[in-house]
Design a protein around this motif. Sequence first.
Motif, PDB file in Angstrom:
ATOM      1  N   ALA A 250       2.286   9.631  -5.740  1.00 50.85           N
ATOM      2  CA  ALA A 250       2.871  10.911  -5.348  1.00 50.85           C
ATOM      3  C   ALA A 250       3.404  11.610  -6.589  1.00 50.85           C
ATOM      4  O   ALA A 250       3.944  10.973  -7.499  1.00 50.85           O
ATOM      5  CB  ALA A 250       4.002  10.701  -4.347  1.00 50.85           C
ATOM      6  N   VAL A 251       3.234  12.922  -6.619  1.00 48.64           N
ATOM      7  CA  VAL A 251       3.716  13.718  -7.741  1.00 48.64           C
ATOM      8  C   VAL A 251       4.575  14.860  -7.224  1.00 48.64           C
ATOM      9  O   VAL A 251       4.477  15.274  -6.070  1.00 48.64           O
ATOM     10  CB  VAL A 251       2.545  14.264  -8.591  1.00 48.64           C
ATOM     11  N   LYS A 252       5.424  15.348  -8.111  1.00 52.66           N
ATOM     12  CA  LYS A 252       6.256  16.510  -7.792  1.00 52.66           C
ATOM     13  C   LYS A 252       6.415  17.350  -9.045  1.00 52.66           C
ATOM     14  O   LYS A 252       5.876  16.996 -10.102  1.00 52.66           O
ATOM     15  CB  LYS A 252       7.612  16.091  -7.215  1.00 52.66           C
ATOM     16  N   ASN A 253       7.122  18.443  -8.920  1.00 48.77           N
ATOM     17  CA  ASN A 253       7.344  19.359 -10.034  1.00 48.77           C
ATOM     18  C   ASN A 253       6.018  19.807 -10.649  1.00 48.77           C
ATOM     19  O   ASN A 253       5.787  19.638 -11.845  1.00 48.77           O
ATOM     20  CB  ASN A 253       8.250  18.749 -11.104  1.00 48.77           C
ATOM     21  N   GLU A 254       5.168  20.352  -9.782  1.00 44.28           N
ATOM     22  CA  GLU A 254       3.864  20.864 -10.211  1.00 44.28           C
ATOM     23  C   GLU A 254       3.043  19.799 -10.932  1.00 44.28           C
ATOM     24  O   GLU A 254       2.434  20.045 -11.965  1.00 44.28           O
ATOM     25  CB  GLU A 254       4.038  22.117 -11.062  1.00 44.28           C
ATOM     26  N   ARG A 255       3.074  18.594 -10.386  1.00 50.17           N
ATOM     27  CA  ARG A 255       2.316  17.445 -10.890  1.00 50.17           C
ATOM     28  C   ARG A 255       2.762  16.984 -12.276  1.00 50.17           C
ATOM     29  O   ARG A 255       2.007  16.348 -12.999  1.00 50.17           O
ATOM     30  CB  ARG A 255       0.822  17.725 -10.866  1.00 50.17           C
ATOM     31  N   LYS A 256       3.997  17.272 -12.636  1.00 53.15           N
ATOM     32  CA  LYS A 256       4.510  16.862 -13.944  1.00 53.15           C
ATOM     33  C   LYS A 256       5.310  15.566 -13.875  1.00 53.15           C
ATOM     34  O   LYS A 256       5.675  15.010 -14.906  1.00 53.15           O
ATOM     35  CB  LYS A 256       5.389  17.969 -14.533  1.00 53.15           C
ATOM     36  N   HIS A 257       5.590  15.089 -12.651  1.00 49.54           N
ATOM     37  CA  HIS A 257       6.407  13.886 -12.491  1.00 49.54           C
ATOM     38  C   HIS A 257       5.783  12.982 -11.430  1.00 49.54           C
ATOM     39  O   HIS A 257       5.540  13.415 -10.308  1.00 49.54           O
ATOM     40  CB  HIS A 257       7.828  14.274 -12.066  1.00 49.54           C
ATOM     41  N   ILE A 258       5.516  11.727 -11.782  1.00 46.74           N
ATOM     42  CA  ILE A 258       5.031  10.753 -10.806  1.00 46.74           C
ATOM     43  C   ILE A 258       6.243  10.200 -10.075  1.00 46.74           C
ATOM     44  O   ILE A 258       7.179   9.698 -10.692  1.00 46.74           O
ATOM     45  CB  ILE A 258       4.241   9.615 -11.486  1.00 46.74           C
ATOM     46  N   SER A 259       6.207  10.304  -8.764  1.00 45.00           N
ATOM     47  CA  SER A 259       7.334   9.883  -7.956  1.00 45.00           C
ATOM     48  C   SER A 259       7.115   8.524  -7.297  1.00 45.00           C
ATOM     49  O   SER A 259       8.039   7.737  -7.179  1.00 45.00           O
ATOM     50  CB  SER A 259       7.613  10.943  -6.889  1.00 45.00           C
ATOM     51  N   LEU A 260       5.924   8.254  -6.837  1.00 44.01           N
ATOM     52  CA  LEU A 260       5.563   6.968  -6.244  1.00 44.01           C
ATOM     53  C   LEU A 260       4.228   6.544  -6.846  1.00 44.01           C
ATOM     54  O   LEU A 260       3.344   7.372  -7.040  1.00 44.01           O
ATOM     55  CB  LEU A 260       5.381   7.077  -4.719  1.00 44.01           C
ATOM     56  N   PHE A 261       4.082   5.252  -7.085  1.00 41.19           N
ATOM     57  CA  PHE A 261       2.812   4.745  -7.592  1.00 41.19           C
ATOM     58  C   PHE A 261       2.718   3.272  -7.197  1.00 41.19           C
ATOM     59  O   PHE A 261       3.283   2.409  -7.860  1.00 41.19           O
ATOM     60  CB  PHE A 261       2.755   4.903  -9.101  1.00 41.19           C
ATOM     61  N   PHE A 262       2.026   3.019  -6.092  1.00 47.05           N
ATOM     62  CA  PHE A 262       1.939   1.664  -5.555  1.00 47.05           C
ATOM     63  C   PHE A 262       0.508   1.363  -5.138  1.00 47.05           C
ATOM     64  O   PHE A 262      -0.125   2.169  -4.470  1.00 47.05           O
ATOM     65  CB  PHE A 262       2.864   1.497  -4.341  1.00 47.05           C
ATOM     66  N   ILE A 263       0.026   0.183  -5.521  1.00 44.88           N
ATOM     67  CA  ILE A 263      -1.304  -0.274  -5.151  1.00 44.88           C
ATOM     68  C   ILE A 263      -1.181  -1.725  -4.694  1.00 44.88           C
ATOM     69  O   ILE A 263      -0.536  -2.539  -5.365  1.00 44.88           O
ATOM     70  CB  ILE A 263      -2.285  -0.183  -6.344  1.00 44.88           C
ATOM     71  N   ARG A 264      -1.802  -2.016  -3.550  1.00 45.75           N
ATOM     72  CA  ARG A 264      -1.781  -3.405  -3.070  1.00 45.75           C
ATOM     73  C   ARG A 264      -2.336  -4.314  -4.168  1.00 45.75           C
ATOM     74  O   ARG A 264      -3.314  -3.985  -4.838  1.00 45.75           O
ATOM     75  CB  ARG A 264      -2.633  -3.555  -1.818  1.00 45.75           C
ATOM     76  N   GLU A 265      -1.712  -5.467  -4.329  1.00 52.45           N
ATOM     77  CA  GLU A 265      -2.070  -6.384  -5.409  1.00 52.45           C
ATOM     78  C   GLU A 265      -3.555  -6.768  -5.394  1.00 52.45           C
ATOM     79  O   GLU A 265      -4.192  -6.871  -6.443  1.00 52.45           O
ATOM     80  CB  GLU A 265      -1.211  -7.643  -5.334  1.00 52.45           C
ATOM     81  N   ALA A 266      -4.131  -6.936  -4.237  1.00 50.49           N
ATOM     82  CA  ALA A 266      -5.541  -7.316  -4.141  1.00 50.49           C
ATOM     83  C   ALA A 266      -6.477  -6.248  -4.705  1.00 50.49           C
ATOM     84  O   ALA A 266      -7.639  -6.527  -4.993  1.00 50.49           O
ATOM     85  CB  ALA A 266      -5.907  -7.592  -2.680  1.00 50.49           C
ATOM     86  N   TYR A 267      -5.953  -5.032  -4.920  1.00 46.22           N
ATOM     87  CA  TYR A 267      -6.774  -3.933  -5.414  1.00 46.22           C
ATOM     88  C   TYR A 267      -6.437  -3.530  -6.847  1.00 46.22           C
ATOM     89  O   TYR A 267      -6.913  -2.511  -7.329  1.00 46.22           O
ATOM     90  CB  TYR A 267      -6.674  -2.734  -4.460  1.00 46.22           C
ATOM     91  N   HIS A 268      -5.622  -4.327  -7.525  1.00 50.99           N
ATOM     92  CA  HIS A 268      -5.359  -4.086  -8.944  1.00 50.99           C
ATOM     93  C   HIS A 268      -6.636  -4.278  -9.747  1.00 50.99           C
ATOM     94  O   HIS A 268      -7.522  -5.028  -9.356  1.00 50.99           O
ATOM     95  CB  HIS A 268      -4.276  -5.029  -9.464  1.00 50.99           C
ATOM     96  N   ARG A 269      -6.727  -3.601 -10.881  1.00 52.46           N
ATOM     97  CA  ARG A 269      -7.840  -3.730 -11.824  1.00 52.46           C
ATOM     98  C   ARG A 269      -9.180  -3.276 -11.245  1.00 52.46           C
ATOM     99  O   ARG A 269     -10.228  -3.818 -11.570  1.00 52.46           O
ATOM    100  CB  ARG A 269      -7.947  -5.160 -12.329  1.00 52.46           C
ATOM    101  N   LYS A 270      -9.108  -2.256 -10.396  1.00 50.50           N
ATOM    102  CA  LYS A 270     -10.329  -1.694  -9.819  1.00 50.50           C
ATOM    103  C   LYS A 270     -10.466  -0.203 -10.160  1.00 50.50           C
ATOM    104  O   LYS A 270     -11.264   0.501  -9.587  1.00 50.50           O
ATOM    105  CB  LYS A 270     -10.364  -1.898  -8.306  1.00 50.50           C
ATOM    106  N   GLY A 271      -9.640   0.275 -11.085  1.00 50.22           N
ATOM    107  CA  GLY A 271      -9.727   1.670 -11.525  1.00 50.22           C
ATOM    108  C   GLY A 271      -8.946   2.656 -10.675  1.00 50.22           C
ATOM    109  O   GLY A 271      -8.988   3.856 -10.940  1.00 50.22           O
ATOM    110  N   ILE A 272      -8.234   2.172  -9.689  1.00 44.27           N
ATOM    111  CA  ILE A 272      -7.500   3.067  -8.799  1.00 44.27           C
ATOM    112  C   ILE A 272      -6.412   3.814  -9.554  1.00 44.27           C
ATOM    113  O   ILE A 272      -6.299   5.035  -9.439  1.00 44.27           O
ATOM    114  CB  ILE A 272      -6.892   2.284  -7.604  1.00 44.27           C
ATOM    115  N   GLY A 273      -5.613   3.137 -10.308  1.00 42.49           N
ATOM    116  CA  GLY A 273      -4.516   3.773 -11.042  1.00 42.49           C
ATOM    117  C   GLY A 273      -4.980   4.785 -12.072  1.00 42.49           C
ATOM    118  O   GLY A 273      -4.353   5.820 -12.263  1.00 42.49           O
ATOM    119  N   ARG A 274      -6.070   4.512 -12.713  1.00 41.71           N
ATOM    120  CA  ARG A 274      -6.613   5.452 -13.699  1.00 41.71           C
ATOM    121  C   ARG A 274      -7.055   6.748 -13.045  1.00 41.71           C
ATOM    122  O   ARG A 274      -6.974   7.809 -13.643  1.00 41.71           O
ATOM    123  CB  ARG A 274      -7.814   4.821 -14.413  1.00 41.71           C
ATOM    124  N   ARG A 275      -7.579   6.662 -11.855  1.00 40.75           N
ATOM    125  CA  ARG A 275      -8.080   7.856 -11.158  1.00 40.75           C
ATOM    126  C   ARG A 275      -6.939   8.663 -10.611  1.00 40.75           C
ATOM    127  O   ARG A 275      -6.993   9.818 -10.437  1.00 40.75           O
ATOM    128  CB  ARG A 275      -9.038   7.482 -10.039  1.00 40.75           C
TER     129      ARG A 275
END
Length: 101
Positions: free
Chosen positions: A76-101
Motif C-alpha cells: 500500500a502506498v500513500k502521499n501520491e505513491r511517495k510512501h510505502i505504508s504496508l508491504f507484506f508477502i506470505r512467506e511461501a511466496y518470497h523470492r518470486k519477484g512479487i516485491g520487485r513488481r
Amino acid sequence: MNTLSLTPGISVRRLDLSEYKEAASLSLEIYLQTGEEDFDEQGLETFKSFVNDEAMINSLVIYGAFAEARLVGVMAVKNERKHISLFFIREAYHRKGIGRR
C-alpha cells in the motif's frame, strides 16, 4: 483493470476498495507471524489500530499479488505513491519477484 503477470500463476494488480478489508487482514496475519520478535505489545496494538481503521486503510492505494485467485501479498502506498505504508508477502511466496513488481 491492469494486471501484471509475474512467474507462472502469480499476478499483481491494484485492488478495488471492496478488497481492502482482505488486504488489511492479510497484513495483520503476516505481521503476527513474522513481527512478534521485532515488536513489543505496544507496537502490535499500534499496528492493529492502523489496519482496523477503515478510513485510514481506505485512504491508501493498495496493490495485491495473487496466486491463482488467492491474495498472497499486498503493498500500500500513500502521499501520491511517495510512501510505502504496508508491504507484506506470505512467506511461501518470497523470492518470486512479487516485491520487485
